[in-house]
Write an enzyme that holds these catalytic residues in place. Structure first.
Site, short mmCIF file in Angstrom:
data_model
loop_
_atom_site.label_atom_id
_atom_site.label_comp_id
_atom_site.label_asym_id
_atom_site.label_seq_id
_atom_site.Cartn_x
_atom_site.Cartn_y
_atom_site.Cartn_z
N LYS A 102 7.83 32.59 -8.65
CA LYS A 102 7.87 32.57 -10.11
C LYS A 102 8.53 31.28 -10.57
CE LYS A 102 9.52 35.59 -13.88
NZ LYS A 102 10.25 36.86 -14.15
N SER A 127 7.55 39.68 -16.91
CA SER A 127 7.41 38.24 -17.04
C SER A 127 6.94 37.54 -15.76
CB SER A 127 8.75 37.62 -17.49
OG SER A 127 9.78 37.86 -16.55
N SER A 157 10.16 43.20 -15.17
CA SER A 157 9.34 42.00 -14.95
C SER A 157 8.80 41.82 -13.54
CB SER A 157 10.13 40.76 -15.35
OG SER A 157 10.32 40.73 -16.74
#
Length: 566
Positions: free
Chosen positions: A133, A217, A241
């Site tokens: 990420k 996210s 997330s």
């Protein structure tokens, strides 16, 4: 001299990233619309790959390292296959923020050279591609976290000496274990959204059903791994997330409790807000892959390098106790017990999610395990506390990041944070939230303990089965309720995602006579369209207590395997 507009800076960055896709990997024909091609997983993306690339990229992380550590597959061929598939995935969904395929191939060559010279792998992850990420700092590439104002900086600052050279602690550990890093994945700017959207890459779509969001996210991770452009990757979770993208993309994922895996040196929003901590954890196509990465990282003794990590090596005995219970389940005394959360008292899950819960209950009962209806302390109270923690600084951090370029926040963010800062919480107000949080955690703990009288196992429930969201996936700009994920964060419990089924318009029909409980419930109910959702993945989460990662993974594997075998 005129300053570049945020639009120009965003486009320049977007074009620079896309230009790193080799010409021979670019999809020449226009990508079909979602109406023409809803699902771009499986056969669709495989049309662009060779037979050898398909074999490699369809193998899970455990299978890959079995081949690379034995010298049957080279790190270069494995890395090349996943770079190609990741490039395709990005063109189909907008899932990448940073591409460093050339650096990855160089790393892979060094690993192959090491194997040739020493006759053994560098580490347990030798030659395994791992995606990250875009909160991880990796040498040679930027970390924008979706902010235009972070382009060309170190977390919005210049002249720090860290630009393009600093690496996060977990990055160092992954390299030491033999992993190959090759891309960073897209996030919503601020990280505070269950949809992935920002002004650099636009919107990241769900590859299984491109009418829907990939989640957030860690949405880029979800879309990329969902398309098998990565065998395993790392996301973070402060309100769902990791779990939301895993669920929306048919993956397994684990949200560990805080202090289990190293977060040191990663970018973040609202850094210093310690009431509800963001945690880092893996997403993958199998539970075995999650276990492999977690065990490998713990072997690096991260507690010696991150002051917030507990000194807690992998505990095999915690897994073994579940295996032992399973072995005697039919005899009664060794059966497992699960709490079943069908409804959190605030919002009713949509039909596909309710059916997924029913499937799990049926499978557990068939296996001889005990299921109990879960009726805990008010989730509304817990979730209200969680939401307050995200607003402690009055939006100062996120709006400061937007102000660096003048870019506007996406609607998914402005709905919560507005378009400008607001009043910060005082020290006494923050303390009051912390006291209330501790009180709610204690109530929840006592309720969990009380189930010992109901299970018939001599123990309280082993885990809770619950929705992750009230829908299979979110429609764009329609992620209206986070309560099914955030209760885990306020409790700091361990939770794993288990894919269960797919939405079916013939079965998951609208209940036209339903009377919503409140406006949030009405919004979710009105947002369900069986035709639009048809084919979308549906998942549940399996929730354990704090720091029960080994046990939760063992239980997730049990349930997941039982679902697959029917």
């Amino acid at each position: 001299m005129a300053t570049e507009s945020w639009q120009v800076r965003a486009k320049t960055k977007r074009d620079a990233v896309n230009s790193l896709i080799p010409e021979q990997w670019r999809i020449k024909a226009p990508v079909p619309s979602p109406l023409e091609q809803r699902d771009v997983t499986g056969e669709y993306i495989c049309q662009y790959l060779s037979k050898a690339e398909i074999e490699i990229t369809e193998t899970d992380a455990v299978g890959i390292v079995k081949e690379t550590t034995a010298g049957r597959w080279t790190a270069v061929e494995v890395t090349g296959a996943f770079c190609h598939r990741a490039a395709l995935a990005h063109q189909l969904t907008n899932c990448l923020h940073e591409i460093f395929f050339d650096a990855a191939i160089e790393s892979a060559k060094k690993l192959d050279k090491y194997y040739a010279e020493h006759g053994k792998p560098l580490g347990p992850l030798h030659g395994l591609p791992v995606s990250l990420k875009d909160q991880f700092h990796v040498k040679g590439v930027e970390t924008t976290m979706g902010y235009v104002g972070w382009i060309g900086t170190f977390q919005g600052q210049t002249g720090t000496g860290k630009e393009m050279v600093f690496e996060s602690e977990m990055v160092r550990e992954l390299r030491a274990l033999g992993a190959v890093l090759y891309c960073k994945t897209s996030v919503p700017h601020t990280l505070m959204s269950g949809e992935t959207v920002n002004n650099i890459i636009g919107y990241c779509w769900n590859p299984k059903n491109r009418n829907l969001s990939c989640g957030g996210s860690s949405g880029g991770e979800g879309a990329l791994i969902g398309l098998k452009g990565s065998p395993v990757g790392f996301g973070t979770d402060i309100g769902g997330s990791i779990r939301i993208p895993a669920a929306f993309n048919g993956l397994y994922g684990i949200r560990p409790s805080s202090g289990r895996l190293p977060y040191e040196g990663m970018a973040n929003s609202m850094d210093g807000q310690n009431t509800v901590l963001s945690v880092v954890g893996p997403l993958a196509t199998t539970v075995a892959s999650l276990r492999l990465l977690t065990k490998a990282l713990l072997s690096q003794q991260p507690w010696l390098h991150d002051p917030l990590v507990n000194e807690m090596p992998w505990r095999s005995d915690h897994e073994q106790c579940i295996i032992d219970y399973i072995g005697t389940a039919n005899g009664g005394a060794g059966k497992l017990a699960f709490g079943i959360m069908r409804h959190d008292g605030v919002v009713t899950p949509q039909p596909p999610v309710r059916r997924a819960i029913d499937i799990v209950v049926s499978v557990l009962e068939k296996l001889g395990h005990k299921v109990l209806e879960w009726d805990p302390p008010s989730h509304q109270r817990g979730n209200d506390l969680c939401m307050k923690t995200w607003m402690f600084d009055g939006g100062k951090d996120v709006h400061g990041a937007f102000a660096l370029s003048g870019e506007p926040p996406a609607r998914q963010v402005s709905d919560g944070y507005g378009t400008e800062p607001f009043a910060e919480s005082s020290g006494s107000e923050i303390a009051a939230v912390n006291v209330a949080k501790r009180g709610w955690q204690k109530e929840y703990m006592d309720y969990w303990n009380s189930t010992e009288k109901l299970t018939g196992t001599g123990r309280s429930v082993d885990a809770v089965i619950a929705p992750i969201a009230p829908f299979a996936a979110a429609l764009p700009e329609k992620f209206s309720y986070y309560g099914y994920s955030t209760f885990v964060n306020i409790l700091d419990y361990t939770s794993a995602v288990i894919p269960i089924t797919t939405s079916n318009k013939a079965i998951d029909i609208v209940d036209v006579n339903y009377e919503p409980l409140n406006e949030k419930d009405r919004t979710v109910w009105e947002g369900y369209d069986p035709e639009v959702y048809d084919g979308a993945y549906v998942a549940v989460q399996l929730v354990g207590r704090r720091l029960q990662e080994e046990k939760v993974l063992a239980l997730a594997e049990l349930v997941g395997n039982a679902i697959v075998s029917g």
